[in-house]
Design a protein around this motif. Structure first.
Motif, PDB file in Angstrom:
ATOM      1  N   ASN A 217      43.939 -22.717 -37.028  1.00 22.40           N
ATOM      2  CA  ASN A 217      42.829 -23.604 -36.658  1.00 22.40           C
ATOM      3  C   ASN A 217      43.191 -24.592 -35.553  1.00 22.40           C
ATOM      4  O   ASN A 217      42.589 -25.651 -35.451  1.00 22.40           O
ATOM      5  CB  ASN A 217      42.310 -24.376 -37.882  1.00 22.40           C
ATOM      6  CG  ASN A 217      41.758 -23.459 -38.958  1.00 22.40           C
ATOM      7  OD1 ASN A 217      40.935 -22.603 -38.670  1.00 22.40           O
ATOM      8  ND2 ASN A 217      42.221 -23.623 -40.180  1.00 22.40           N
ATOM      9  N   ARG A 222      42.372 -27.608 -26.486  1.00 19.44           N
ATOM     10  CA  ARG A 222      41.361 -28.503 -27.045  1.00 19.44           C
ATOM     11  C   ARG A 222      41.984 -29.406 -28.122  1.00 19.44           C
ATOM     12  O   ARG A 222      41.977 -30.617 -27.996  1.00 19.44           O
ATOM     13  CB  ARG A 222      40.214 -27.708 -27.672  1.00 19.44           C
ATOM     14  CG  ARG A 222      39.422 -26.908 -26.667  1.00 19.44           C
ATOM     15  CD  ARG A 222      38.082 -27.559 -26.335  1.00 19.44           C
ATOM     16  NE  ARG A 222      37.160 -26.599 -25.759  1.00 19.44           N
ATOM     17  CZ  ARG A 222      36.869 -26.522 -24.465  1.00 19.44           C
ATOM     18  NH1 ARG A 222      37.423 -27.338 -23.597  1.00 19.44           N
ATOM     19  NH2 ARG A 222      36.024 -25.610 -24.026  1.00 19.44           N
ATOM     20  N   LEU A 407      40.407 -20.989 -21.483  1.00 18.59           N
ATOM     21  CA  LEU A 407      40.361 -22.214 -22.268  1.00 18.59           C
ATOM     22  C   LEU A 407      41.662 -23.031 -22.169  1.00 18.59           C
ATOM     23  O   LEU A 407      41.640 -24.239 -21.943  1.00 18.59           O
ATOM     24  CB  LEU A 407      40.081 -21.819 -23.713  1.00 18.59           C
ATOM     25  CG  LEU A 407      39.385 -22.844 -24.585  1.00 18.59           C
ATOM     26  CD1 LEU A 407      38.666 -22.153 -25.715  1.00 18.59           C
ATOM     27  CD2 LEU A 407      40.370 -23.827 -25.108  1.00 18.59           C
TER      28      LEU A 407
ATOM     29  N   ALA B  24      41.277 -31.887 -35.752  1.00 18.37           N
ATOM     30  CA  ALA B  24      39.975 -31.820 -35.079  1.00 18.37           C
ATOM     31  C   ALA B  24      39.566 -33.206 -34.589  1.00 18.37           C
ATOM     32  O   ALA B  24      38.871 -33.342 -33.580  1.00 18.37           O
ATOM     33  CB  ALA B  24      38.920 -31.251 -36.021  1.00 18.37           C
ATOM     34  N   MET B  86      38.276 -25.807 -37.570  1.00 23.27           N
ATOM     35  CA  MET B  86      38.946 -25.598 -36.293  1.00 23.27           C
ATOM     36  C   MET B  86      38.198 -26.370 -35.210  1.00 23.27           C
ATOM     37  O   MET B  86      36.985 -26.330 -35.150  1.00 23.27           O
ATOM     38  CB  MET B  86      38.895 -24.100 -36.008  1.00 23.27           C
ATOM     39  CG  MET B  86      39.067 -23.688 -34.591  1.00 23.27           C
ATOM     40  SD  MET B  86      38.361 -22.017 -34.511  1.00 23.27           S
ATOM     41  CE  MET B  86      38.811 -21.527 -32.904  1.00 23.27           C
ATOM     42  N   GLY B  87      38.952 -27.105 -34.416  1.00 28.27           N
ATOM     43  CA  GLY B  87      38.286 -27.829 -33.343  1.00 28.27           C
ATOM     44  C   GLY B  87      39.208 -28.853 -32.721  1.00 28.27           C
ATOM     45  O   GLY B  87      40.385 -28.883 -33.039  1.00 28.27           O
ATOM     46  N   PRO B  88      38.716 -29.688 -31.841  1.00 30.60           N
ATOM     47  CA  PRO B  88      37.338 -29.730 -31.361  1.00 30.60           C
ATOM     48  C   PRO B  88      37.057 -28.566 -30.408  1.00 30.60           C
ATOM     49  O   PRO B  88      37.948 -28.140 -29.682  1.00 30.60           O
ATOM     50  CB  PRO B  88      37.279 -31.060 -30.617  1.00 30.60           C
ATOM     51  CG  PRO B  88      38.680 -31.274 -30.134  1.00 30.60           C
ATOM     52  CD  PRO B  88      39.580 -30.674 -31.171  1.00 30.60           C
ATOM     53  N   LEU B  89      35.825 -28.080 -30.412  1.00 26.02           N
ATOM     54  CA  LEU B  89      35.444 -26.964 -29.554  1.00 26.02           C
ATOM     55  C   LEU B  89      34.330 -27.390 -28.613  1.00 26.02           C
ATOM     56  O   LEU B  89      33.609 -28.352 -28.885  1.00 26.02           O
ATOM     57  CB  LEU B  89      34.969 -25.793 -30.409  1.00 26.02           C
ATOM     58  CG  LEU B  89      36.007 -25.234 -31.383  1.00 26.02           C
ATOM     59  CD1 LEU B  89      35.371 -24.209 -32.308  1.00 26.02           C
ATOM     60  CD2 LEU B  89      37.168 -24.601 -30.628  1.00 26.02           C
ATOM     61  N   GLY B  90      34.184 -26.622 -27.558  1.00 23.22           N
ATOM     62  CA  GLY B  90      33.122 -26.893 -26.593  1.00 23.22           C
ATOM     63  C   GLY B  90      33.503 -28.003 -25.642  1.00 23.22           C
ATOM     64  O   GLY B  90      34.503 -28.703 -25.823  1.00 23.22           O
ATOM     65  N   LYS B  91      32.698 -28.108 -24.595  1.00 24.64           N
ATOM     66  CA  LYS B  91      32.957 -29.160 -23.607  1.00 24.64           C
ATOM     67  C   LYS B  91      32.329 -30.460 -24.082  1.00 24.64           C
ATOM     68  O   LYS B  91      31.249 -30.442 -24.669  1.00 24.64           O
ATOM     69  CB  LYS B  91      32.347 -28.767 -22.265  1.00 24.64           C
ATOM     70  CG  LYS B  91      33.041 -27.584 -21.641  1.00 24.64           C
ATOM     71  CD  LYS B  91      32.558 -27.378 -20.227  1.00 24.64           C
ATOM     72  CE  LYS B  91      33.382 -26.297 -19.550  1.00 24.64           C
ATOM     73  NZ  LYS B  91      32.653 -25.636 -18.474  1.00 24.64           N
ATOM     74  N   THR B 220      36.083 -19.379 -29.463  1.00 23.32           N
ATOM     75  CA  THR B 220      37.105 -19.531 -28.426  1.00 23.32           C
ATOM     76  C   THR B 220      36.811 -18.703 -27.186  1.00 23.32           C
ATOM     77  O   THR B 220      37.653 -18.592 -26.294  1.00 23.32           O
ATOM     78  CB  THR B 220      38.499 -19.109 -28.939  1.00 23.32           C
ATOM     79  OG1 THR B 220      38.470 -17.690 -29.194  1.00 23.32           O
ATOM     80  CG2 THR B 220      38.874 -19.842 -30.206  1.00 23.32           C
ATOM     81  N   CYS B 238      30.128 -21.294 -26.563  1.00 21.96           N
ATOM     82  CA  CYS B 238      31.243 -21.969 -27.227  1.00 21.96           C
ATOM     83  C   CYS B 238      32.255 -22.533 -26.244  1.00 21.96           C
ATOM     84  O   CYS B 238      32.893 -23.534 -26.529  1.00 21.96           O
ATOM     85  CB  CYS B 238      31.922 -21.051 -28.230  1.00 21.96           C
ATOM     86  SG  CYS B 238      32.828 -19.689 -27.489  1.00 21.96           S
ATOM     87  N   VAL B 239      32.435 -21.892 -25.105  1.00 25.10           N
ATOM     88  CA  VAL B 239      33.414 -22.406 -24.144  1.00 25.10           C
ATOM     89  C   VAL B 239      32.767 -23.036 -22.909  1.00 25.10           C
ATOM     90  O   VAL B 239      33.290 -24.001 -22.361  1.00 25.10           O
ATOM     91  CB  VAL B 239      34.445 -21.333 -23.703  1.00 25.10           C
ATOM     92  CG1 VAL B 239      35.434 -21.048 -24.814  1.00 25.10           C
ATOM     93  CG2 VAL B 239      33.767 -20.059 -23.257  1.00 25.10           C
TER      94      VAL B 239
END
Ligand SMILES: Cc1cc2nc3c(=O)[nH]c(=O)nc-3n(C[C@H](O)[C@H](O)[C@H](O)COP(=O)(O)OP(=O)(O)OC[C@H]3O[C@@H](n4cnc5c(N)ncnc54)[C@H](O)[C@@H]3O)c2cc1C
Ligand code: SF4
Ligand code: FES
Lengths: 477, 288
Positions: A217, A222, A407, B24, B86-91, B220, B238-239
């Motif tokens: 995870n 990021r 990414l 996260a 799981m994260g943080p994700l995205g812009k 991802t 997501c990305v």
């Protein structure tokens, strides 16, 4: 066991026992059953024990092949396993997924004679690896702790191999994996009918026993940037092996209809999320009665065979060149045929057709013929005028390749990339950033498991040298 | 395992959680999300982080019970554990400094716009929030919004509270009467609502940023399941997102793709309700 070359030559290649095609194409259990000791010994005696063994040169990690085959013939399986594991940490995996016909087996002298067939090196590798997993204490003795910390990004074959090698040298290794489970493509991509998860789990257990920490995870780029790991988190070096995850779409009309998948999504839903157990496993998948898969590589083959297992009445592979050019492993093509997969060769998709509710209803294609060779040396397919036709289907899966996942690299500006976005490395696996190494698909583009493992091993040696100013690891296997 | 530290019901089917998830939390910026999986065999679902605190290593989520997974999540309480986060994700959200920024949240989409307010105010914007629900009971986070915005308008479709109508209508009114010219609109909520917001801002040529919610698996960029069309180009939410220029988004396609698993979702929900029937009844009692 001295047998003359003449007698050895007389023995035919032993075939791999496999589960009946009509039974196995309805479940996800492994297709190949594996050699018995008898079969393995008969097959290993076929090896002529060449002085200048060409097969070993064909193996990207240089397994001393005649040596381990001789141990099998002598019924010294432990000896065989030690030789094998000395060169390749994951033989249970490579024995199952290496394209042997382009590597070791291609160079086998027995394949050179008329009607000759190479020694079944891959099958024997698998046999020894499976025996070792069940009968040997394969725990690795590690060198005394060096106190140096190494981060490994990604738990595919490159990351797992590198982590194992570094732990062996006494380094404190942490693997960071984005998904909730380890294995990379071995887990989410390659189906269980080819590579059972228990083999990956056994390897991961072994790494844990060696003190490797695994943190799932975590999306590097990021959750932590590369620099944060090297500074705030105190890692002395890093190995980046985050794969080539971004699926490429063909860019034809209809790709966003319901029922169109990238192979990555289709396989991830099935393998990682176990959609075939829906609703007990909660991730759904659109099953479809008639499925068309576009592509000719292992990924396409895995997708189309998965579709059959999910219950498709008709599962068709659509490929724009001919069977000879298909990059998939020969064994998979052969298995797919046995399992009732339909092949539409020399066929190029033009667009995906939808019904009034935007569900897929067909794939419009065009027939091709082979013209002049292109840059890749393969003959270029050219369309045949007036040959359009439609394949009726309710699910379309595109398996035409992947690109570099940006990414991580986007958040690490000082990491030099090539023009396709893959990380540039030198012959030691070092990137443009001091202490940071990379390997596997993120440096090569979509390649193979064994090349990824080779990169992991090479980078581990370089990292060890970087950390200790000493090229030799204190403990050999 | 990720421990739920606090849980509170905000509306009959909306729940707020504070969860220990230090990794996260540490780099989280407004607009980013996590993907969570409740347990072995569970689905992976994306949820926007309403807030996060690096010091305490916690994140906040606001969840509307819609499908099997979100219903299951909404039954969890403080002390329960979540298998994977799981994260943080995205812009992160692009903070557009201007005189007047408007945040529009439909239903639980309010949880997505709520964290933007402090950042916008810090950038010097006067911040108006418009939030709404079908009926008063479905309006969430009003008090929280009031504490971080300069002005808050609440709408209900049935007129049971605040402005009678939907958030887009209220926005239209604001755009024609605002004393401070609106420089940017952020919208999150159901697809028809985001589309309506974009339709209202388009004639005024006001930059409109929408936070999209397509189906995701890995988060991802590996599967392409979250692909959407923006300005005629295929992008992965997501990305490349989850926020995009709303005037460029193909909402029809997004809405359609969101229905791809409707049959399976119903099966999953029926199964969930069969197995958790007892628990469901008890939550209904406590919230009644
Ligand atoms: C369906 C399929 C079938 C294949 N069949 C074969 C075959 O038969 N034989 C063969 O030799 N090769 C095969 N291949 C190719 C082979 O699997 C790959 O070349 C190999 O897995 C590459 O290994 P890797 O370690 O570089 O990356 P991967 O296996 O891709 O692993 C990368 C890992 O990194 C993780 N990750 C990604 N980004 C991040 C991040 N930012 N932070 C943390 N973690 C991250 C990913 O989740 C993944 O677990 C196949 C590939 C596919 C997709
Ligand atoms: S690792 Fe691959 S190439 Fe090497 S011997 Fe084994 S099957 Fe052949
Ligand atoms: S969720 Fe898989 S690529 Fe975005």
């Amino acid at each position: 066991m001295a047998m003359s070359p003449k007698d050895r030559i007389k023995i035919q290649r032993q075939s791999m026992p496999e589960r009946d095609a009509d039974v196995r194409n309805a479940d996800f259990k492994e297709v190949n059953i594996g050699f018995s000791l008898d079969l393995a010994q008969t097959e290993s005696v076929r090896c002529l024990q060449c002085k200048d063994a060409k097969c070993t040169c064909g193996c990207p990690v240089g397994i001393p092949i005649p040596e381990f085959l001789e141990r099998i013939a002598d019924n010294d399986l432990k000896g065989a396993a030690e030789i094998l594991l000395g060169a390749n940490a994951l033989p249970g995996i490579t024995g199952r997924v290496c394209p042997q016909e382009e590597q070791c087996e291609q160079f086998c002298v027995r394949a050179k004679s008329k009607n000759g067939e190479p020694v079944a090196i891959g099958h024997l590798e698998r046999f020894v690896a499976d025996w070792a997993r069940e009968n040997m204490d394969i725990r690795q003795i590690c060198a005394p702790a060096t106190g140096r910390k190494v981060a490994v990004v990604g738990s595919g074959p490159a990351g797992l191999t590198c982590a194992g090698e570094l732990a062996k040298c006494g380094h404190d290794v942490t693997i960071f994996e984005a998904l909730h489970t380890v294995g990379g493509v071995l887990t989410y991509g390659i189906p269980e009918f080819r590579l059972p998860n228990k083999i990956i789990e056994a390897e991961v257990d072994r790494l844990r026993q060696m003190g490797v920490k695994i943190v799932c995870n975590v999306v590097v780029g990021r959750t932590f940037t590369v620099d944060e790991l090297l500074t705030d988190e105190g890692f002395d070096a890093m190995f980046i092996a985050n794969g080539a995850g971004l699926p490429v779409f063909m860019n034809i009309p209809g790709e966003n209809l319901k029922g169109v998948y990238s192979a990555n999504e289709y396989l991830t839903r099935t393998n990682l999320m176990r959609a075939y157990e829906f609703p007990e496993a909660e991730t759904p998948i659109i099953k479809g009665d008639r499925i068309a898969v576009i592509g000719g590589g292992n990924v396409a083959m895995d997708s189309v065979r998965t579709a059959k297992r999910l219950g498709a009445k008709v599962a068709t592979l659509v490929y724009r060149r001919s069977r000879e050019e298909m990059p998939a492993r020969k064994e998979e093509v052969h298995h797919a045929e046995q399992e009732g997969i339909e092949f539409q060769m020399l066929t190029a998709p033009l667009r995906i057709l939808g019904d009034e509710n935007r569900w897929v209803r067909g794939l419009e294609c065009q027939r091709m013929e082979l013209g002049e060779p292109d840059d890749s040396g393969r003959r270029r397919p050219v369309p045949i005028e007036g040959s359009k036709f439609v394949i009726d289907c309710d699910v379309v899966i595109e398996a035409i390749g992947t690109r570099a996942n940006p990414l991580l690299t986007a958040t690490t500006p000082d990491l030099k990339l090539n023009k396709w976005g893959y990380i540039l490395v030198d012959e030691t696996g070092a990137t443009s950033k001091p202490g940071v190494y990379a390997g596997g698909d993120i440096t090569r583009g979509s390649a193979t498991v064994i090349l990824a493992m080779g990169d992991g091993k090479r980078a581990a040696a370089s990292i060890h040298a970087f950390l200790t100013a000493n090229a030799e690891c204190a403990v050999a296997r | 395992m990720f421990r739920i530290l606090d849980a509170r019901r905000l509306a009959s089917d909306v729940k707020w959680f504070r969860i220990k998830a230090p990794l996260a939390a540490r780099n989280r910026q407004p607009g980013q999300f996590v993907i969570l999986r409740l347990e072995e065999g569970g689905e992976r679902i994306p949820l926007t982080m309403a807030a996060a605190d690096r010091e305490s290593g916690t994140i906040e989520l606001i969840v509307k019970a819609i499908g099997a997974t979100t219903k299951h999540l909404c039954e969890l309480e403080a002390g329960d554990d979540i298998a994977d986060i799981m994260g943080p994700l995205g812009k992160p959200t692009e903070i557009h400094a201007c005189e007047h920024a408007v945040l529009v949240g439909g239903g639980v989409g309010t949880a997505v716009i709520y964290p933007l307010a402090p950042a916008l105010r810090e950038a010097g914007c006067f911040v108006t929030a418009i939030t709404g629900g079908r009926t008063h009971d479905l309006v969430v986070l009003e008090a929280e919004l009031r504490s971080v915005c300069d002005d808050v308008c609440v709408t209900t479709d049935d007129g049971s509270y605040g402005f009678k109508g939907n958030v887009a209508d209220r926005l239209e009114e604001l755009l024609s009467n605002a004393t401070k010219p609106v420089g940017v609109v952020y919208a999150a909520g159901p697809v028809p609502m985001m589309r309506a917001v974009c339709d209202r801002t388009r004639p005024h040529k006001i930059r409109t940023i929408v936070s999209l919610n397509p189906i995701m698996v890995d988060g991802t960029g590996m599967c392409g399941g979250c692909r959407i069309t923006v300005g005629g180009q295929q992008v992965f939410a997501c990305v490349d997102g989850p926020e995009f220029d709303g005037h460029e988004v193909d909402f029809d396609e997004l809405a359609d793709r969101l229905t791809a698993y409707r049959t399976q979702e119903r099966t999953a929900l029926e199964r969930f309700e069969r197995e958790h029937g007892h628990a469901c009844a008890s939550t209904r009692l406590t919230t009644a």
